[in-house]
Structure formats: structure tokens, C-alpha cells
Motif scaffolding. Structure first.
Motif, PDB file in Angstrom:
ATOM      1  N   GLU A  23       0.859  -1.171   0.000  1.00  0.00           N
ATOM      2  CA  GLU A  23       0.000   0.000   0.000  1.00  0.00           C
ATOM      3  C   GLU A  23       0.901   1.229   0.000  1.00  0.00           C
ATOM      4  O   GLU A  23       1.773   1.365   0.866  1.00  0.00           O
ATOM      5  CB  GLU A  23      -0.857  -0.031   1.266  1.00  0.00           C
ATOM      6  CG  GLU A  23      -2.048   0.875   1.220  1.00  0.00           C
ATOM      7  CD  GLU A  23      -2.964   0.624   2.405  1.00  0.00           C
ATOM      8  OE1 GLU A  23      -2.812   1.355   3.396  1.00  0.00           O
ATOM      9  OE2 GLU A  23      -3.782  -0.317   2.341  1.00  0.00           O
ATOM     10  N   LEU A  25       1.568   5.641  -0.630  1.00  0.00           N
ATOM     11  CA  LEU A  25       1.072   7.009  -0.717  1.00  0.00           C
ATOM     12  C   LEU A  25       2.053   7.797  -1.574  1.00  0.00           C
ATOM     13  O   LEU A  25       3.265   7.676  -1.408  1.00  0.00           O
ATOM     14  CB  LEU A  25       1.029   7.647   0.669  1.00  0.00           C
ATOM     15  CG  LEU A  25      -0.109   7.276   1.609  1.00  0.00           C
ATOM     16  CD1 LEU A  25       0.144   7.903   2.969  1.00  0.00           C
ATOM     17  CD2 LEU A  25      -1.442   7.751   1.046  1.00  0.00           C
ATOM     18  N   LEU A  31       7.085  13.592   1.141  1.00  0.00           N
ATOM     19  CA  LEU A  31       7.753  13.299  -0.135  1.00  0.00           C
ATOM     20  C   LEU A  31       8.107  14.579  -0.888  1.00  0.00           C
ATOM     21  O   LEU A  31       9.173  14.675  -1.501  1.00  0.00           O
ATOM     22  CB  LEU A  31       6.873  12.400  -0.997  1.00  0.00           C
ATOM     23  CG  LEU A  31       6.632  10.999  -0.425  1.00  0.00           C
ATOM     24  CD1 LEU A  31       5.495  10.301  -1.151  1.00  0.00           C
ATOM     25  CD2 LEU A  31       7.908  10.153  -0.499  1.00  0.00           C
TER      26      LEU A  31
ATOM     27  N   PHE B 129       7.305   7.546  -3.179  1.00  0.00           N
ATOM     28  CA  PHE B 129       6.203   6.983  -2.388  1.00  0.00           C
ATOM     29  C   PHE B 129       6.616   6.669  -0.959  1.00  0.00           C
ATOM     30  O   PHE B 129       7.803   6.566  -0.645  1.00  0.00           O
ATOM     31  CB  PHE B 129       5.662   5.706  -3.062  1.00  0.00           C
ATOM     32  CG  PHE B 129       6.671   4.582  -3.130  1.00  0.00           C
ATOM     33  CD1 PHE B 129       7.632   4.542  -4.126  1.00  0.00           C
ATOM     34  CD2 PHE B 129       6.664   3.562  -2.174  1.00  0.00           C
ATOM     35  CE1 PHE B 129       8.573   3.511  -4.185  1.00  0.00           C
ATOM     36  CE2 PHE B 129       7.595   2.523  -2.221  1.00  0.00           C
ATOM     37  CZ  PHE B 129       8.550   2.501  -3.240  1.00  0.00           C
ATOM     38  N   GLU B 130       5.587   6.518  -0.129  1.00  0.00           N
ATOM     39  CA  GLU B 130       5.770   6.019   1.235  1.00  0.00           C
ATOM     40  C   GLU B 130       5.108   4.655   1.304  1.00  0.00           C
ATOM     41  O   GLU B 130       4.021   4.470   0.759  1.00  0.00           O
ATOM     42  CB  GLU B 130       5.076   6.936   2.253  1.00  0.00           C
ATOM     43  CG  GLU B 130       5.588   8.353   2.294  1.00  0.00           C
ATOM     44  CD  GLU B 130       4.812   9.198   3.311  1.00  0.00           C
ATOM     45  OE1 GLU B 130       4.532   8.703   4.417  1.00  0.00           O
ATOM     46  OE2 GLU B 130       4.488  10.352   2.979  1.00  0.00           O
ATOM     47  N   ALA B 131       5.747   3.698   1.973  1.00  0.00           N
ATOM     48  CA  ALA B 131       5.150   2.373   2.151  1.00  0.00           C
ATOM     49  C   ALA B 131       5.781   1.681   3.348  1.00  0.00           C
ATOM     50  O   ALA B 131       6.947   1.926   3.669  1.00  0.00           O
ATOM     51  CB  ALA B 131       5.357   1.525   0.896  1.00  0.00           C
ATOM     52  N   ASP B 132       4.998   0.840   4.003  1.00  0.00           N
ATOM     53  CA  ASP B 132       5.539   0.052   5.115  1.00  0.00           C
ATOM     54  C   ASP B 132       6.292  -1.149   4.561  1.00  0.00           C
ATOM     55  O   ASP B 132       5.760  -1.905   3.753  1.00  0.00           O
ATOM     56  CB  ASP B 132       4.401  -0.425   6.035  1.00  0.00           C
ATOM     57  CG  ASP B 132       3.866   0.720   6.884  1.00  0.00           C
ATOM     58  OD1 ASP B 132       4.626   1.685   7.110  1.00  0.00           O
ATOM     59  OD2 ASP B 132       2.696   0.654   7.302  1.00  0.00           O
ATOM     60  N   ILE B 133       7.528  -1.311   5.013  1.00  0.00           N
ATOM     61  CA  ILE B 133       8.342  -2.438   4.560  1.00  0.00           C
ATOM     62  C   ILE B 133       8.841  -3.194   5.802  1.00  0.00           C
ATOM     63  O   ILE B 133       8.596  -2.737   6.924  1.00  0.00           O
ATOM     64  CB  ILE B 133       9.554  -1.956   3.730  1.00  0.00           C
ATOM     65  CG1 ILE B 133      10.375  -0.938   4.530  1.00  0.00           C
ATOM     66  CG2 ILE B 133       9.079  -1.334   2.425  1.00  0.00           C
ATOM     67  CD1 ILE B 133      11.686  -0.560   3.886  1.00  0.00           C
TER      68      ILE B 133
END
Lengths: 322, 205
Positions: A23, A25, A31, B129-133
Motif C-alpha cells: 500500500e 502514498l 515526499l 512513495f511512502e510504504a511500510d516495509i
């Protein structure tokens, strides 16, 4: 340290979507502002062709800014200055690995959308081009691509940040080869920052409210800025920078980096000058190194420049009251 | 001097953010020592650990080459000094790179991490982007990754441990005491990765 918060609640530019099983953003303040943070202590150079972009990249530019004409030529040509040809922008996007920015006219929402579609890394809503709507700047929260805006003072800077700008640059007086106005603008911002910081430190909320009214921005943005004692976004100097010493001087005034417009490619020694300005910006704290950088350029090759007192066109005044 | 000395390579990029994250990580861990900005070979020679921040790898590399810092960092790595490279920092640590659009390219590198980097692997800024890893191998089950015009690793040598992936793309690696990440742990409040690095420096010390 500069915080990366500051999302507008209803920012249309933020896109939530799946990337494979992740998922993600996009277009968030982290950002957009984070992108500007990666440029810190660097030099962004104005270019009009892919050849110039390559020279800039090889010299150590942190990004290039694409224009149809350099500010000095905009001044000479008169007429309406618009965003650069998309074909040239795309050619530059395909030829350098560093970020590519491009300018759009103040208030021209669709020129900005076109630049966003062209996939430039940052859009400069710039007074160098002929304004479309001086009273309404672009509402930048609607965009996934980050924006940089010019400012001559703290109020103007905060108004642009409230509209969603992820980065600020001083306006200076573009295309003059004269750094005087850029110096005045950064000093204006610094003086006003010191003023609101002292009000904040004194705990005078009533005065902070009247400052917010004077600046025509929200109280919360004034409060955040006052508590930091600096702009809440990255702030570069721009407008009239021509020599390594110009760049180093502006760094001493607390700028996070430098934009060079006509100064490089309107000189007769562009390649050496580009390298020298980068060196002076990086090693500004060391006068010996800045001297070495200054030695790389020849004053007889500098652009002639203009006195900023008697200009017919003062680009800095465009859009400054809104 | 007591405690460890960790430097942030202060040529270009998000130096202040790494300085602050490292300082906070040391305080939370109760590790004694200093975190300083370093620019010259002399400053680098005294360090126990180094962080190469995010920024433009071409700029950081070119300017570090000019004043001899690059050579000094190579020497220190050969003596086992731990280094954390975030984004541009990982690119600088690598042996081989190419750009997604431009293709083959030459830029000054530290030539240590046995990986092939693809620059701008996820696209341009709009695609940041931002995402949980997750980085289970270093004890970090969940981490909020901030990817800004990020590179990815498209090939690794046998001594390289893969720490994290986003789908098929490798985004964090470790080889000996050298760690590289595609993302920017210095831009989030989570100090896990900086803490892991501080521990690595302290153990080595």
C-alpha cells in the motif's frame, strides 16, 4: 531541523494506491518537502537546452531548471514569457540523471498540469515568466508534483507555503547579474524570522495573531515558523547570482542552497563557472576554497549585469502582494 | 576521548536529518559519543562510523573526489569502519550503477558494496512513495519507508545480504559492516535503523 509535517487536510495531490502487494502514498508533504531536502547545499542551474543541462550535470549541479529563455533574455525580448517547449523538457528529462525542474507562469494552473504530466520533478511557479493571475497563485495541494515559489519577505513566503509550496527561493531580481536584491530579500526574511521568534519566545500570543493578520496567513503557520526560527521548508537563494563569491555569500546568510539563472550560461566561461559556483556553495565556510573557486572564473567573462535601481521591469514585484 | 565518534558526510543533501536521527538514536540507546558533520579527509580519519546521507549521488561523489574524502572513506572501509548509506549514500557505496532512462553512466563511487544499482528505479519525483516495509534480518519487522526518486538494487554478489524488498525490487542490503538503503530512514520518526547502525559502530569499537 526542518519538520516535514504540514499536510493540508484535503490535499487532492495525495494518491493512495497499491504497488503490487504494497500500500503506497504519493504526493505527501514528506515526499514533496523531503525531495527539497535532498537538494540542500546544492546548486540548481537554469538551462535552455540538453547541451546546457549536460554541462550543468557534469559540473555538479544538484538539479536543472528548464526555461524557454534565460531570465536575461526574457528581459531583452519583452513580450509574453511562457513555459518551455515540452519537447525540449522531454529531451532534457531523457539525457540527465539529476532532477529536472521547469517554470510555469504564476497562477497558470494548466501550464503546471502539463508540466506535471511531462513528469518534471519540481515545478517553479515563477515571476520570471509573465503572470497569468497575480492575485491567485496555483493551489499547489492539488498537485502530486512538488512546487517551489519565490518570495521577497516572510509574509510572501508563508503565503506560498500555505498554498502548498514545498520549497521557497528568494526572488532577487532575475536576469540582472546583480546579486543585490537577493541579498536584501534573504536579509528581510531573516530579520522577520528573528522578530516572530522573539514574540514566540516571549509567549505573546496576541502579537502572533496580529502578525498572522499582517502576513495574511493562518495563525498555526506563523506559530510553527516562529517556534522554529526559520522557514518550515527548504529555502534557496536566487536572482542575480553570477560568481562563486556571490553564491558563498548567500550561503553565509543562512540559505539552504543556490539557484543560478543567467549567471552561468550568459557568461563567456560557462563550464568553468558552473563548476566554480558548485565548489563555492559546498565549501562556503572555507574562504581559501572559495578563493580557489573564484580563481576558476574570469571577471572579464562575467555577464555584464544591470543596475537594479532603474529597471523598466521589476520581475520581483509580480504576484508579491497576493 | 570516551565513546564512539560517528560522522555524517556533509558535502550535500539531508545532513541535518541524519545528524539529528543519529543523535537521538544514541541518546535512546544510552551510547556515549559524538555525532559530527565531516567534510575533509582529516575529519573522516578519526571516525568510528560514517553515514552518507541522501542527496544527489553525482554531486556528493564528485565533490568528495575533489578534496580526497572519497579515498579516505575507502581506506576506512578497508579497516572495517561501519558505514550507513541512505539513497544517494547507497549508490556511492556500490560497485556498479546504471540509470533507468539514461542507461550506463560513470560517476565516482566507493566501489565496495558488491551490488548493481539502478538509479531512479521507481520513476521520477511524482512516483516517489511512502510504504511500510520490513527488515526482519536486522530485527525490524515493520518500518515506514520514504522513497524519494529512489534507486533499487538489481543484482547482488555472494557476500551481500538482502535486508528488504518492495515487490521484486531490493531496497536494503548489508555486506559486512556496510548497510545501504534505497529509502530515507532519517526522514521518519522511527529510529530503528539508525539504532541498529549505532549498535554496529559500538560493537566494532
Amino acid at each position: 531541523m526542518i519538520p516535514l509535517s504540514g499536510d493540508f487536510d484535503n490535499a487532492k495531490g495525495i494518491i493512495k494506491e497499491m504497488m503490487g502487494s504494497f500500500e503506497t502514498l504519493r504526493g505527501t508533504s514528506v515526499l514533496k518537502r523531503g525531495f527539497a531536502h535532498m537538494l540542500k547545499n546544492g546548486v540548481v542551474m537554469d538551462v535552455t537546452t540538453a547541451e546546457q543541462a549536460q554541462i550543468a550535470e557534469d559540473a555538479g549541479a544538484v538539479a536543472v531548471m528548464v526555461l524557454d529563455k534565460l531570465p536575461a533574455d526574457v528581459r531583452k525580448a519583452g513580450g509574453v514569457a511562457r513555459t518551455a517547449s515540452i519537447r525540449i523538457i522531454e529531451e532534457i528529462l531523457d539525457s540527465v540523471t539529476i532532477p529536472v525542474m521547469a517554470k510555469c507562469r504564476i497562477g497558470h494552473v494548466y501550464e503546471a498540469k502539463v508540466l506535471g504530466e511531462a513528469d518534471v520533478d519540481m515545478i517553479d511557479e515563477s515571476e520570471v515568466l509573465t503572470p497569468t493571475d497575480e492575485f491567485h497563485h496555483i493551489w499547489k495541494w492539488d498537485f502530486t508534483t512538488p512546487f517551489v515559489n519565490g518570495a521577497r519577505n516572510l509574509g510572501e513566503a508563508l503565503r506560498r507555503i500555505e498554498e502548498g509550496a514545498a520549497m521557497i527561493r528568494t526572488k532577487g531580481e532575475p536576469g540582472t547579474g546583480n546579486v543585490a536584491e537577493a541579498v536584501i530579500h534573504i536579509k528581510n526574511v531573516n530579520t522577520e524570522l528573528r522578530r516572530i521568534k522573539s514574540v514566540y519566545d516571549a509567549g505573546d500570543e496576541q502579537d502572533l495573531v496580529s502578525i498572522a493578520r499582517e502576513f495574511k496567513v493562518s495563525y498555526s503557520l506563523v506559530e510553527e515558523t516562529a517556534s522554529l526560527g526559520r522557514l518550515p521548508v527548504v529555502n534557496f537563494a536566487a536572482g542575480g547570482i553570477s560568481t562563486p563569491a556571490d553564491a558563498a555569500y548567500l550561503m553565509t546568510l543562512g540559505c539552504d542552497g543556490i539557484f543560478v539563472g543567467s549567471g552561468i550560461f550568459k557568461s563567456e566561461d560557462a563550464k568553468e563557472r558552473a563548476q566554480a559556483v558548485v565548489l563555492a556553495t559546498t565549501f562556503w565556510e572555507d574562504p581559501g576554497k572559495v578563493k580557489e573557486a573564484q580563481k576558476m572564473v574570469d571577471e572579464r567573462q562575467s555577464m555584464l549585469g544591470l543596475d537594479t535601481k532603474n529597471l523598466e521591469l521589476r520581475m520581483q514585484e509580480r504576484g508579491s502582494t497576493a | 576521548m570516551t565513546g564512539v565518534s560517528i560522522g555524517i558526510l556533509a558535502v550535500q543533501g539531508d545532513i541535518a536529518e541524519n545528524l539529528s536521527a543519529t543523535r537521538m538514536a544514541m541518546d535512546e540507546l544510552g551510547v556515549k559519543g559524538v555525532v559530527i558533520e565531516v567534510k575533509t579527509p582529516e575529519q573522516i580519519s578519526d571516525l568510528d562510523g560514517l553515514i552518507i546521507p541522501g542527496g544527489e549521488s553525482t554531486v556528493i561523489g564528485t565533490l568528495s573526489l575533489v578534496n580526497g574524502s572519497l579515498k579516505k572513506i575507502k581506506e576506512k572501509i578497508a579497516f572495517g569502519m561501519p558505514v550507513l548509506g541512505t539513497c544517494a549514500g547507497m549508490i556511492l557505496l556500490s560497485k556498479k550503477i546504471k540509470d533507468r532512462i539514461v542507461g550506463a553512466m560513470e560517476q565516482p563511487l566507493l566501489d565496495y558494496l558488491d551490488i548493481m544499482i539502478e538509479r531512479n528505479a521507481f520513476g521520477r519525483q511524482k512516483d516517489s512513495f511512502e510504504a511500510d516495509i520490513q527488515l526482519e534480518k536486522i530485527g525490524v519487522p515493520k518500518f515506514h519507508g520514504v522513497f524519494i526518486r529512489s534507486p533499487s538494487v538489481i543484482d547482488v554478489g555472494k557476500d551481500v545480504e538482502i535486508l528488504s524488498k518492495v515487490n521484486e525490487k531490493i531496497v536494503a542490503v548489508k555486506q559486512g559492516n556496510i548497510i545501504g538503503t534505497s529509502f530515507h530512514p532519517e526522514l521518519t520518526a522511527d529510529l530503528s535503523i539508525h539504532k541498529y547502525f549505532v549498535n554496529l559502530v559500538q560493537k566494532k569499537n
